[in-house]
Design a protein around this motif. Structure first.
Motif, short mmCIF file in Angstrom:
data_model
loop_
_atom_site.label_atom_id
_atom_site.label_comp_id
_atom_site.label_asym_id
_atom_site.label_seq_id
_atom_site.Cartn_x
_atom_site.Cartn_y
_atom_site.Cartn_z
N GLY A 121 0.89 -1.12 -0.33
CA GLY A 121 0.29 -0.21 -0.09
C GLY A 121 0.61 0.90 -0.07
N ALA A 122 0.98 1.85 1.11
CA ALA A 122 1.41 3.20 0.96
C ALA A 122 2.16 2.95 2.46
CB ALA A 122 1.14 4.30 0.85
N PRO A 123 2.87 2.41 2.78
CA PRO A 123 3.73 2.53 4.62
C PRO A 123 4.95 3.48 4.54
CG PRO A 123 4.33 0.06 2.87
CD PRO A 123 3.01 1.27 2.52
N LEU A 124 5.29 3.60 2.93
CA LEU A 124 6.55 4.58 3.11
C LEU A 124 5.47 6.18 3.27
CD1 LEU A 124 9.51 2.25 2.39
CD2 LEU A 124 9.07 2.65 3.67
N MET A 125 4.55 6.29 3.43
CA MET A 125 4.69 7.54 2.54
C MET A 125 5.27 8.88 3.97
SD MET A 125 2.29 8.80 0.27
CE MET A 125 1.19 9.63 1.04
N HIS A 126 5.56 8.99 4.72
CA HIS A 126 6.05 9.83 5.52
C HIS A 126 7.76 9.06 5.39
CE1 HIS A 126 6.69 13.27 7.42
NE2 HIS A 126 5.07 13.64 8.10
N ASP A 127 8.82 9.64 6.54
CA ASP A 127 9.72 9.72 6.12
C ASP A 127 10.27 8.50 7.02
OD1 ASP A 127 10.36 12.57 6.05
OD2 ASP A 127 10.29 12.88 8.10
N ASP A 154 10.40 8.03 15.46
CA ASP A 154 9.95 7.41 14.99
C ASP A 154 9.54 7.57 13.66
OD1 ASP A 154 7.14 6.95 14.90
OD2 ASP A 154 5.85 8.96 15.43
N PHE A 155 10.35 6.97 12.84
CA PHE A 155 10.72 6.94 10.98
C PHE A 155 10.56 5.07 10.87
CE2 PHE A 155 14.26 9.13 11.37
CZ PHE A 155 14.58 10.11 10.27
N SER A 156 8.56 5.04 10.05
CA SER A 156 8.72 3.87 9.04
C SER A 156 10.23 3.61 9.12
CB SER A 156 7.69 3.76 8.16
OG SER A 156 6.69 4.76 7.95
N VAL A 157 10.26 2.41 8.85
CA VAL A 157 11.36 1.23 9.26
C VAL A 157 11.17 0.12 8.11
CG1 VAL A 157 12.96 0.14 10.86
CG2 VAL A 157 12.24 2.10 11.27
N CYS A 158 11.90 0.25 6.96
CA CYS A 158 12.56 -0.73 6.15
C CYS A 158 13.40 -1.52 6.19
CB CYS A 158 12.17 -0.59 4.75
SG CYS A 158 12.13 -1.64 2.93
N LEU A 159 13.70 -3.32 6.85
CA LEU A 159 14.51 -4.05 6.97
C LEU A 159 14.68 -4.69 6.13
CD1 LEU A 159 13.70 -5.15 10.91
CD2 LEU A 159 15.01 -3.22 9.50
N THR A 225 4.13 5.49 14.45
CA THR A 225 3.32 5.79 15.66
C THR A 225 2.33 5.80 14.53
OG1 THR A 225 4.14 8.03 16.78
CG2 THR A 225 4.67 6.07 17.47
N SER A 226 2.10 6.40 13.54
CA SER A 226 0.61 6.87 12.88
C SER A 226 0.50 5.60 11.37
CB SER A 226 0.80 8.07 12.01
OG SER A 226 1.73 8.38 11.41
N THR A 227 0.67 4.33 11.56
CA THR A 227 0.80 4.34 10.57
C THR A 227 -0.51 3.11 10.73
OG1 THR A 227 3.16 3.81 9.49
CG2 THR A 227 1.59 2.08 8.62
N VAL A 235 -0.90 2.00 5.76
CA VAL A 235 -1.39 3.62 5.18
C VAL A 235 -0.25 4.55 6.35
CG1 VAL A 235 -2.29 5.33 5.15
CG2 VAL A 235 -2.95 3.04 3.93
N THR A 236 0.61 5.30 6.12
CA THR A 236 1.03 6.15 6.71
C THR A 236 1.21 7.04 6.14
OG1 THR A 236 3.12 4.99 7.34
CG2 THR A 236 3.57 6.87 7.68
N PRO A 237 -0.23 8.10 6.94
CA PRO A 237 -0.67 9.62 6.32
C PRO A 237 0.56 10.48 6.63
CG PRO A 237 -1.82 8.90 8.42
CD PRO A 237 0.00 7.99 8.44
N ARG A 238 1.38 11.53 5.45
CA ARG A 238 1.58 12.43 5.30
C ARG A 238 1.60 13.73 6.02
NH1 ARG A 238 5.65 15.34 4.80
NH2 ARG A 238 6.20 16.01 3.10
#
Length: 244
Positions: A121-127, A154-159, A225-227, A235-238
């Motif tokens: 979807g859009a997990p990386l929409m923000h930083d 509070d970054f979304s993280v991709c591993l 924390t906003s995802t 979805v991570t809101p922008r």
């Protein structure tokens, strides 16, 4: 002209190739790459000289590619995903000072963070932060510090490289670090074999991710924390809503 292309193939399959990457693969005389990656470029190998090395011989592979280009053979060094994200662009450019006549062109590809995020979807929409859990080249204490800082920020993280046969507990340890900054029900997901046969995905919480069994073909996404999970998407809101 002595030219070496460093080409990002994307996740796999010609549908993911950029037109720029396709042209480089068509124009080159020599294809150089990790043995497994040659399968991703199978449509472009006919009539070309193929130069391969196994895993752990990355510097030798880069040197061979530069030597071929220095002989006047237009050469393409292929990488999965993007050539500049855990790829060969860096070592090629570092070694290039020994081959001053070779022109190097780095050609981007779709890295797993982006192709995997699109599946979810859009997990990386923000930083967001991208972190490899492989400690073959980076000490684990450095990886731990980066995970902790990404969690605190509070970054979304991709591993990338979340688990291997020898590194069975690295994903669990990473989740434990992020659980200092996230609740156990934080939305997460993983995607395996992005764009290839056997493609699969799963949505789960951070608590369940901690117990998950994945492999080196899996890319893991941990929400901020906003995802939110919306249907079958992350979805991570922008922040557009707050502007209204």
């Amino acid at each position: 002209m002595k030219r070496l292309y460093v080409v990002g193939l994307g996740p796999g399959g010609t549908d993911y190739l950029t037109p720029q990457a396709r042209k480089a693969l068509e124009d080159c005389e020599v294809l150089c790459g990790y043995t497994t990656y040659m399968d991703l470029a199978a449509d472009f190998t006919a009539g070309k000289e193929l130069v391969t090395t196994p895993m752990t011989q990355e510097l030798e592979r880069c040197r061979l590619a530069l030597e071929k280009a220095n002989e006047g053979k237009t050469t393409a060094m292929i990488c999965s995903g993007d050539a500049g994200v855990y790829g060969m662009a860096g070592p090629v450019l570092e070694l290039s000072v020994q081959f001053p006549e070779v022109e190097i062109e780095v050609i981007p590809g779709v890295t797993a963070a982006l192709s995997g995020a699109a599946v979810l979807g859009a997990p990386l929409m923000h930083d967001f932060a991208v972190i490899s859990l492989s400690d073959l080249l980076t000490p684990w204490d450095v990886i731990e510090k980066r995970l902790d800082c990404a969690g605190a920020g509070d970054f979304s993280v991709c591993l990338y490289n979340p688990m291997s046969k020898k590194r069975r507990d690295h994903l669990r340890r990473a989740c434990d670090i992020l659980l200092k900054h996230r609740t156990p029900d934080t939305p997460c997901g993983w995607v395996r074999n992005i764009g290839r046969d056997g493609h699969e995905k799963r949505l789960l919480t951070l608590a369940h991710l901690r117990e998950a069994e994945v492999d080196m073909f899996t890319t893991v996404f941990i929400g901020s924390t906003s995802t939110r999970q919306i249907g079958e998407n992350l979805v991570t809101p922008r922040g557009y809503e707050g502007k209204k």
